[in-house]
Design a protein around this motif. Structure first.
Motif, PDB file in Angstrom:
ATOM      1  N   ARG A  68      11.692   3.653  23.112  1.00 23.93           N
ATOM      2  CA  ARG A  68      11.697   4.174  24.473  1.00 23.93           C
ATOM      3  C   ARG A  68      12.837   3.534  25.257  1.00 23.93           C
ATOM      4  N   SER A  69      13.134   2.312  24.904  1.00 29.13           N
ATOM      5  CA  SER A  69      14.157   1.566  25.631  1.00 29.13           C
ATOM      6  C   SER A  69      14.800   0.555  24.693  1.00 29.13           C
ATOM      7  N   THR A  92      16.810  -5.964  27.869  1.00 31.98           N
ATOM      8  CA  THR A  92      15.907  -4.824  27.984  1.00 31.98           C
ATOM      9  C   THR A  92      14.481  -5.345  27.828  1.00 31.98           C
ATOM     10  N   ARG A  98      17.684   8.306  28.883  1.00 33.53           N
ATOM     11  CA  ARG A  98      18.033   6.988  29.435  1.00 33.53           C
ATOM     12  C   ARG A  98      17.426   5.822  28.641  1.00 33.53           C
ATOM     13  N   ARG A  99      17.472   5.966  27.335  1.00 37.63           N
ATOM     14  CA  ARG A  99      16.952   4.890  26.479  1.00 37.63           C
ATOM     15  C   ARG A  99      17.816   3.635  26.582  1.00 37.63           C
ATOM     16  N   ASN A 121      19.077  -0.064  31.534  1.00 43.77           N
ATOM     17  CA  ASN A 121      18.268  -1.274  31.727  1.00 43.77           C
ATOM     18  C   ASN A 121      18.330  -1.663  33.203  1.00 43.77           C
ATOM     19  N   SER A 141      15.211   4.217  34.671  1.00 38.35           N
ATOM     20  CA  SER A 141      15.451   3.950  33.260  1.00 38.35           C
ATOM     21  C   SER A 141      14.117   4.005  32.532  1.00 38.35           C
ATOM     22  N   ALA A 142      14.205   3.920  31.220  1.00 36.54           N
ATOM     23  CA  ALA A 142      12.979   3.906  30.435  1.00 36.54           C
ATOM     24  C   ALA A 142      12.229   2.599  30.631  1.00 36.54           C
ATOM     25  N   GLU A 143      12.918   1.618  31.232  1.00 37.77           N
ATOM     26  CA  GLU A 143      12.256   0.331  31.464  1.00 37.77           C
ATOM     27  C   GLU A 143      11.324   0.446  32.656  1.00 37.77           C
TER      28      GLU A 143
END
Ligand SMILES: Cc1cc2nc3c(=O)[nH]c(=O)nc-3n(C[C@H](O)[C@H](O)[C@H](O)COP(=O)(O)OP(=O)(O)OC[C@H]3O[C@@H](n4cnc5c(N)ncnc54)[C@H](O)[C@@H]3O)c2cc1C
Length: 435
Positions: A42-43, A59, A414-415, A418, A432-434
């Protein structure tokens, strides 16, 4: 197994001031494995040689190291390019390249850094006519956020390519870089001591033009550059005799470290002894610890034509930051067209600070420096420490909107985003994926 990921177990950056928050370190050994990791994450972020001083690489997902991927060294003598893998360090590339009769146009102060990581952050050396290290890149191969392998080149992709080279890891994992090379050359370095700031102010252009690569070092204890390092190419049959003086500075007669109190063993050979380009352009040797080892770093690039004003502005407030400085270095960089390059569109001067390793104290003095530099449109080095407001960083890059579009095209989920990219580049869509 490395591809499934190992716990990070307190892994930090080189300086030790940032412990990675990532859950796992993953180490693919092939493009296929890397694609599998990207599609299943995912990230994630790609880790180079860990020499950045901030959280640019971090990340909350997976860190991916490419050091187990197959090595590539494909020299095209006719095109004058070499294609290398995304994990190689300059120190591993330069020897074989030199042995094959070729050279890179410039190097940073240390050979320990990865080529992909250095180019991703616009890492530079010094030289009026020398662009940063990313300017040597003529083509890239990237495993993008979709897990696809995309080839980009300056010839075919023009504009988009200029956005993809200094990409801060936002487009995906760079698995190969093609670099422009030139016939190998030899160099010498001569060091001069004690150059008054007033002479630098009067003769800045002459001083930085006095060799192919010039670095001025000061500890900011007074209006003085304690050292000036001149790196000159040595053509065959060269009879160059360095003058005993340089605008009032005197030629050193023993090897010295940029941080005067440290022994010079870690430094590349000085005193005018000619040697291969890759053993003179960096200040530090591959088999030694570069710089002091216990330090933090900041650096700001300003337009070259404002260099003297900038130095005088810093000198006016030096008492407020000098106690924390181990050494400061001034270098020159040619302008380039790479959208997020710190030298984008302007010949630049870089003002670097090697700090004592005390982040709380450094964080308190950075605003003083940034306020002094504010009139000169500073662009902070992406991989070092700064406290500018995000808006000041974003507004320094006129192609940022196009860069954000480019990144979203290559990484629609948007993997590879961060917290660092969210903070400094903005362009929030769904974030972001975060988390
Ligand atoms: C002692 C010391 C001296 C230094 N001297 C200089 C100098 O002379 N000049 C200068 O300009 N800078 C200098 N730096 C800064 C250094 O060049 C940068 O931190 C550079 O980015 C380090 O590369 P790295 O491989 O360690 O990258 P990392 O810190 O590991 O990563 C930096 C960025 O590159 C990305 N990245 C790395 N590999 C890949 C890849 N394969 N694909 C996609 N993205 C990738 C990461 O995701 C991250 O965004 C110095 C740093 C130290 C510690």
């Amino acid at each position: 197994m490395a591809i499934d990921g190992t716990p990070l177990d307190g892994l930090t950056n080189w300086a030790g001031n940032h412990a990675y928050a990532a859950a796992r370190l993953r180490e693919p050994a092939s493009i296929g494995q890397l694609q599998e990791i990207v599609r299943g994450s995912r990230s994630l972020r790609v880790l180079g040689s860990r020499h950045s001083f901030n959280d640019i690489v971090d990340t909350t997902g997976d860190l991916v190291s490419l050091h187990r991927m197959p090595r590539r060294f494909e020299l095209d003598r006719t095109a004058r390019t070499v294609t290398v893998d995304g994990g190689v360090r300059y120190g591993e590339l330069c020897g074989p390249l030199d042995a094959a009769g070729f050279a890179l146009h410039n190097l940073a102060s240390l050979p320990h850094i990865s080529v992909a990581g250095a180019c991703a952050t616009a890492t530079h050396g010094s030289g009026d006519g020398s662009g940063n290290l990313a300017t040597a890149v003529t083509a890239l191969e990237v495993v993008t956020g979709n897990g696809e392998v995309v080839a980009l080149s300056r010839d075919r992709d023009g504009e988009a390519f200029a956005g993809a080279v200094v990409a801060l890891g936002a487009l995906g994992a760079v698995t190969a870089l093609t670099l422009r090379v030139e016939p190998t050359f030899r160099m010498r370095q001569d060091i001069y001591e004690d150059l008054p700031l007033a002479r630098v102010a009067d003769h800045f252009d002459e001083i930085t033009a006095s060799a192919d690569s010039v670095s001025l070092f000061t500890e900011w204890r007074g209006p003085l550059f304690e050292q000036v390092w001149l790196k000159r190419r040595v053509p065959a049959g060269d009879r160059f005799e360095p003058p005993a003086e340089l605008f009032g500075a005197t030629r050193a007669t023993v090897p010295i470290h940029p941080i005067r109190r440290l022994p010079a063993d870690a430094c590349t050979e000085q005193l005018g002894v000619p040697g291969p380009w890759h053993e003179r352009l960096p200040h530090f040797r591959m088999d030694h610890t570069p710089s002091s080892g216990a330090e933090l770093q900041s650096e700001y690039l300003v337009p070259r034509h404002r260099a003297v004003e900038t130095l005088l502005a810093l000198d006016a407030v030096r008492d407020r930051f000098a106690p924390l400085v181990q050494v400061s270095e001034v270098r020159t960089i040619a302008a380039d067209d790479l959208w997020l390059s710190t030298a984008y569109g302007r010949p630049s001067v870089a003002l670097h600070f090697t700090w004592q390793p005390d982040w709380e104290a450094v964080r308190r003095v950075l605003p003083t420096i940034e306020a002094a530099l504010a009139p000169f449109e500073p662009r902070p080095h992406w991989a070092k420490l700064f406290t500018l407001p995000p808006e000041a960083v974003r507004s320094a890059y006129e192609r940022l909107p196009q860069f954000l579009e480019l990144a979203d095209r290559h990484d629609p989920e948007r993997r590879f985003r961060n917290a660092f990219l969210d903070r400094w580049l903005g362009g929030e869509r769904t974030g972001s994926a975060e988390e």
